[in-house]
Scaffold this active site. Structure first.
Site, PDB file in Angstrom:
ATOM      1  CB  SER A 126     -14.444   3.941   4.749  1.00 52.83           C
ATOM      2  OG  SER A 126     -15.379   3.874   5.791  1.00 52.83           O
ATOM      3  CE1 TYR A 150     -16.195   9.517   3.026  1.00 55.64           C
ATOM      4  CE2 TYR A 150     -17.258   7.722   4.211  1.00 55.64           C
ATOM      5  CZ  TYR A 150     -16.117   8.433   3.878  1.00 55.64           C
ATOM      6  OH  TYR A 150     -14.898   8.050   4.396  1.00 55.64           O
ATOM      7  CE  LYS A 154     -13.266   7.801   1.411  1.00 55.08           C
ATOM      8  NZ  LYS A 154     -11.953   8.362   1.149  1.00 55.08           N
TER       9      LYS A 154
HETATM   10  P1  NAD Z   1     -10.137  15.165   7.302  1.00 53.86           P
HETATM   11  O1  NAD Z   1     -11.274  15.908   6.717  1.00 53.86           O
HETATM   12  O2  NAD Z   1      -9.631  15.591   8.638  1.00 53.86           O
HETATM   13  O3  NAD Z   1      -8.903  15.154   6.277  1.00 53.86           O
HETATM   14  C1  NAD Z   1      -9.089  15.167   4.886  1.00 53.86           C
HETATM   15  C2  NAD Z   1      -8.177  16.257   4.329  1.00 53.86           C
HETATM   16  O4  NAD Z   1      -8.331  16.303   2.910  1.00 53.86           O
HETATM   17  C3  NAD Z   1      -8.521  17.656   4.862  1.00 53.86           C
HETATM   18  O5  NAD Z   1      -7.342  18.267   5.350  1.00 53.86           O
HETATM   19  C4  NAD Z   1      -9.058  18.405   3.646  1.00 53.86           C
HETATM   20  O6  NAD Z   1      -8.751  19.778   3.678  1.00 53.86           O
HETATM   21  C5  NAD Z   1      -8.373  17.664   2.512  1.00 53.86           C
HETATM   22  N1  NAD Z   1      -9.096  17.701   1.228  1.00 53.86           N
HETATM   23  C6  NAD Z   1     -10.404  17.417   1.006  1.00 53.86           C
HETATM   24  N2  NAD Z   1     -10.677  17.549  -0.305  1.00 53.86           N
HETATM   25  C7  NAD Z   1      -9.525  17.921  -0.917  1.00 53.86           C
HETATM   26  C8  NAD Z   1      -9.167  18.213  -2.252  1.00 53.86           C
HETATM   27  N3  NAD Z   1     -10.069  18.205  -3.238  1.00 53.86           N
HETATM   28  N4  NAD Z   1      -7.894  18.535  -2.530  1.00 53.86           N
HETATM   29  C9  NAD Z   1      -6.963  18.592  -1.544  1.00 53.86           C
HETATM   30  N5  NAD Z   1      -7.236  18.343  -0.257  1.00 53.86           N
HETATM   31  C10 NAD Z   1      -8.510  17.998   0.056  1.00 53.86           C
HETATM   32  O7  NAD Z   1     -10.551  13.616   7.338  1.00 53.86           O
HETATM   33  P2  NAD Z   1      -9.814  12.379   8.013  1.00 53.86           P
HETATM   34  O8  NAD Z   1     -10.669  11.896   9.111  1.00 53.86           O
HETATM   35  O9  NAD Z   1      -8.400  12.679   8.252  1.00 53.86           O
HETATM   36  O10 NAD Z   1      -9.956  11.332   6.828  1.00 53.86           O
HETATM   37  C11 NAD Z   1      -8.942  11.133   5.872  1.00 53.86           C
HETATM   38  C12 NAD Z   1      -9.453  10.166   4.830  1.00 53.86           C
HETATM   39  O11 NAD Z   1      -9.826   8.945   5.462  1.00 53.86           O
HETATM   40  C13 NAD Z   1     -10.675  10.657   4.073  1.00 53.86           C
HETATM   41  O12 NAD Z   1     -10.565  10.267   2.722  1.00 53.86           O
HETATM   42  C14 NAD Z   1     -11.812   9.918   4.744  1.00 53.86           C
HETATM   43  O13 NAD Z   1     -12.893   9.718   3.866  1.00 53.86           O
HETATM   44  C15 NAD Z   1     -11.150   8.606   5.098  1.00 53.86           C
HETATM   45  N6  NAD Z   1     -11.776   7.920   6.235  1.00 53.86           N
HETATM   46  C16 NAD Z   1     -11.973   8.612   7.397  1.00 53.86           C
HETATM   47  C17 NAD Z   1     -12.570   7.969   8.460  1.00 53.86           C
HETATM   48  C18 NAD Z   1     -12.870   8.695   9.751  1.00 53.86           C
HETATM   49  O14 NAD Z   1     -13.734   8.271  10.495  1.00 53.86           O
HETATM   50  N7  NAD Z   1     -12.149   9.769  10.060  1.00 53.86           N
HETATM   51  C19 NAD Z   1     -12.956   6.613   8.357  1.00 53.86           C
HETATM   52  C20 NAD Z   1     -12.710   5.962   7.152  1.00 53.86           C
HETATM   53  C21 NAD Z   1     -12.124   6.621   6.095  1.00 53.86           C
HETATM   54  C1  WQD Z   2     -20.689   5.235  16.019  1.00 53.46           C
HETATM   55  C2  WQD Z   2     -21.867   4.768  16.877  1.00 53.46           C
HETATM   56  C3  WQD Z   2     -23.965   5.752  16.237  1.00 53.46           C
HETATM   57  C4  WQD Z   2     -23.009   9.864  17.317  1.00 53.46           C
HETATM   58  C5  WQD Z   2     -18.905   6.800  10.516  1.00 53.46           C
HETATM   59  C6  WQD Z   2     -19.072   6.728   9.029  1.00 53.46           C
HETATM   60  C7  WQD Z   2     -18.080   5.779   8.453  1.00 53.46           C
HETATM   61  C8  WQD Z   2     -16.654   6.129   8.890  1.00 53.46           C
HETATM   62  C9  WQD Z   2     -16.551   6.327  10.373  1.00 53.46           C
HETATM   63  C10 WQD Z   2     -15.613   7.470   7.225  1.00 53.46           C
HETATM   64  C11 WQD Z   2     -23.126   4.485  16.066  1.00 53.46           C
HETATM   65  C12 WQD Z   2     -23.554   6.188  17.634  1.00 53.46           C
HETATM   66  C13 WQD Z   2     -22.935   8.520  17.100  1.00 53.46           C
HETATM   67  C14 WQD Z   2     -23.882  10.365  18.324  1.00 53.46           C
HETATM   68  C15 WQD Z   2     -24.508   8.108  18.837  1.00 53.46           C
HETATM   69  N1  WQD Z   2     -16.216   7.355   8.330  1.00 53.46           N
HETATM   70  N2  WQD Z   2     -23.680   7.649  17.854  1.00 53.46           N
HETATM   71  N3  WQD Z   2     -24.582   9.445  19.039  1.00 53.46           N
HETATM   72  O1  WQD Z   2     -21.432   5.683  11.966  1.00 53.46           O
HETATM   73  O2  WQD Z   2     -19.849   3.873  12.736  1.00 53.46           O
HETATM   74  O3  WQD Z   2     -19.101   5.511  11.070  1.00 53.46           O
HETATM   75  O4  WQD Z   2     -17.564   7.229  10.819  1.00 53.46           O
HETATM   76  O5  WQD Z   2     -15.380   6.613   6.420  1.00 53.46           O
HETATM   77  O6  WQD Z   2     -18.220   5.841   7.082  1.00 53.46           O
HETATM   78  O7  WQD Z   2     -20.388   6.289   8.732  1.00 53.46           O
HETATM   79  O8  WQD Z   2     -19.396   6.254  13.385  1.00 53.46           O
HETATM   80  O9  WQD Z   2     -18.974   7.694  15.307  1.00 53.46           O
HETATM   81  O10 WQD Z   2     -20.834   8.307  13.711  1.00 53.46           O
HETATM   82  O11 WQD Z   2     -21.107   6.328  15.204  1.00 53.46           O
HETATM   83  O12 WQD Z   2     -25.177   7.324  19.501  1.00 53.46           O
HETATM   84  O13 WQD Z   2     -24.007  11.579  18.546  1.00 53.46           O
HETATM   85  O14 WQD Z   2     -22.201   5.842  17.759  1.00 53.46           O
HETATM   86  O15 WQD Z   2     -25.334   5.542  16.169  1.00 53.46           O
HETATM   87  O16 WQD Z   2     -23.767   3.410  16.678  1.00 53.46           O
HETATM   88  P1  WQD Z   2     -20.078   5.269  12.283  1.00 53.46           P
HETATM   89  P2  WQD Z   2     -20.055   7.253  14.385  1.00 53.46           P
END
Ligand code: NAD
Ligand code: WQD
Length: 350
Positions: A126, A150, A154
């Site tokens: 991330s 979190y 990562k």
């Molecule tokens: P999500 O929660 O929709 O998907 C994650 C999946 O992993 C879920 O289906 C959950 O049931 C499964 N899971 C969790 N723990 C598990 C375990 N111990 N064993 C087996 N399955 C498990 O999330 P997403 O948005 O699809 O994110 C996928 C990955 O990308 C995550 O690792 C997340 O941290 C990372 N990521 C997400 C974002 C974002 O904003 N969505 C941004 C950066 C990184």
């Molecule tokens: C985006 C912008 C908020 C909600 C997060 C995680 C990051 C990654 C992606 C997993 C910011 C603003 C948000 C609301 C708002 N996930 N906001 N009102 O914080 O950039 O990233 O998700 O890895 O680790 O931290 O994303 O969508 O929460 O926020 O004003 O109700 O929107 O302040 O400026 P963020 P976000």
């Protein structure tokens, strides 16, 4: 060429979209997910969209024996590892859960991969590993630091992968550092389905637009940005899914493989940003969504959210140079597809 891929967390938001992209690219997919943040309905919908049942195993990445059964039953080329918990606020309240699930779970997965000599991995990292960046756009050699469990989980996994690559040159490990994934499949059949009130901006906006939530709170309007609100690099989830296909294709060409060319050396630890390279403010996203959905999106300004940064957007050059991948879809596409998913499925998969 081996083309079977284990997709941990494949029932989740990014995983479902990636399973479809993998299938379209000719990869065979086995999904392994404990459904802690997803549902069987998501798996059913992937199957409908690809026109055949998807191979799904309900299991936990912390369960080494179950993973062994899966690796014994399939000859995998590699693993795409999405499985993890992702709510920043929850991670502050439950750090042990996050370290156990995200870090211990990944160690268990890597141990079993080593046992079965499957050493190609694409990992969901991330942009959060960059913390508050010193310079923009953020490239892959930027300093890393995190302030919440979190993000620490990562970063810890990234350090583990780096150490692993040093210890044994036959590993090929690509952490993809996602910026802000949004959007949904153009069919409107799969998308992001938050359990409770969304933490992230785009699902919050879409739930206000569909009438499930009353009003958006915009966290801060005094940041040093174009309009005072936070600036982020929103990337369409289908572009992100294609980025995973591109990373796997890269591994197919460059990672050493028992059944492939023995002359290929491995990739080692190769972190790559997946972003568009463009920053969009919170107010700009609200305006784009209002235009697309033709719905009012009432908002109020509120205090800054703890831990937020002003601006975050990627340098996407490395992905383009190495993987031949770049994001294609616009903010309008992201809003249109999110809106289609939200309005066709006001209660998500339920
Ligand atoms: P999500 O929660 O929709 O998907 C994650 C999946 O992993 C879920 O289906 C959950 O049931 C499964 N899971 C969790 N723990 C598990 C375990 N111990 N064993 C087996 N399955 C498990 O999330 P997403 O948005 O699809 O994110 C996928 C990955 O990308 C995550 O690792 C997340 O941290 C990372 N990521 C997400 C974002 C974002 O904003 N969505 C941004 C950066 C990184
Ligand atoms: C985006 C912008 C908020 C909600 C997060 C995680 C990051 C990654 C992606 C997993 C910011 C603003 C948000 C609301 C708002 N996930 N906001 N009102 O914080 O950039 O990233 O998700 O890895 O680790 O931290 O994303 O969508 O929460 O926020 O004003 O109700 O929107 O302040 O400026 P963020 P976000």
């Amino acid at each position: 060429m081996k083309n079977k891929i284990l997709v941990t967390g494949g029932a989740g938001y990014i995983g479902t979209h990636t399973c479809i992209a993998l299938h379209e690219a000719g990869y065979e997919v086995v999904v392994y997910d404990n459904l802690s943040n997803s549902s069987r309905e998501a798996i059913n919908r992937i199957s409908t969209l690809i026109g055949q049942p998807i191979d799904f195993i309900e299991g936990d990445i912390r369960d080494a024996n179950m993973l062994r059964e899966v690796f014994a039953a399939h000859q995998f080329f590699g693993v795409i590892h999405f499985a993890g918990l992702k709510a920043v606020g929850e991670s502050v309240a439950k750090p042990l859960l996050y370290y156990n699930n995200n870090v211990s779970g990944t160690i268990t997965l890597l141990q079993v991969m080593a046992e079965y000599d499957v050493k190609n991995l694409v990992f969901s990292s991330s942009a959060t590993v960059y913390g508050d960046p010193e310079t923009l756009p953020i490239d892959e050699v930027s300093a890393r630091s995190c302030t919440n469990p979190y993000g620490q989980s990562k970063l810890a996994v990234e350090h583990i992968l780096e150490d692993l690559a040093v210890s044994d040159a036959s590993w090929s490990l690509i952490p993809l550092r996602y910026f802000n994934p949004v959007g949904a499949h153009p069919s409107g059949q799969i998308g992001e389905d938050p359990n409770d009130i969304p933490n992230n901006l785009m699902p919050y906006i879409s739930q206000v637009a569909v009438g499930k939530l009353e009003m958006l709170s915009i966290f801060g309007n005094d940041y040093p940005t174009v309009d005072g609100t936070g600036v982020r690099d929103f990337i369409h989830v289908t572009d992100l899914a294609q980025g995973h296909v591109a990373a796997l294709n890269y591994l197919q060409q460059h990672a050493s493989s028992k059944s492939g060319s023995d002359t290929a050396s491995s990739v080692g630890f190769l972190p790559i940003n997946l972003g568009t390279g463009k920053g969009t403010s919170v107010l700009d996203l609200v305006a784009a969504f209002t235009k697309v959905s033709k719905q009012p999106i009432p908002y109020q300004f509120a205090a800054r959210r703890a831990g937020d940064i002003a601006s975050c957007y990627a340098s996407a050059d490395k992905a383009k140079e190495l993987l031949g991948w770049e994001a294609k879809l616009s903010i309008t596409d992201m809003c249109q597809d999110t809106w289609r998913w939200q309005s066709m499925n006001p209660n998500g998969y339920k």
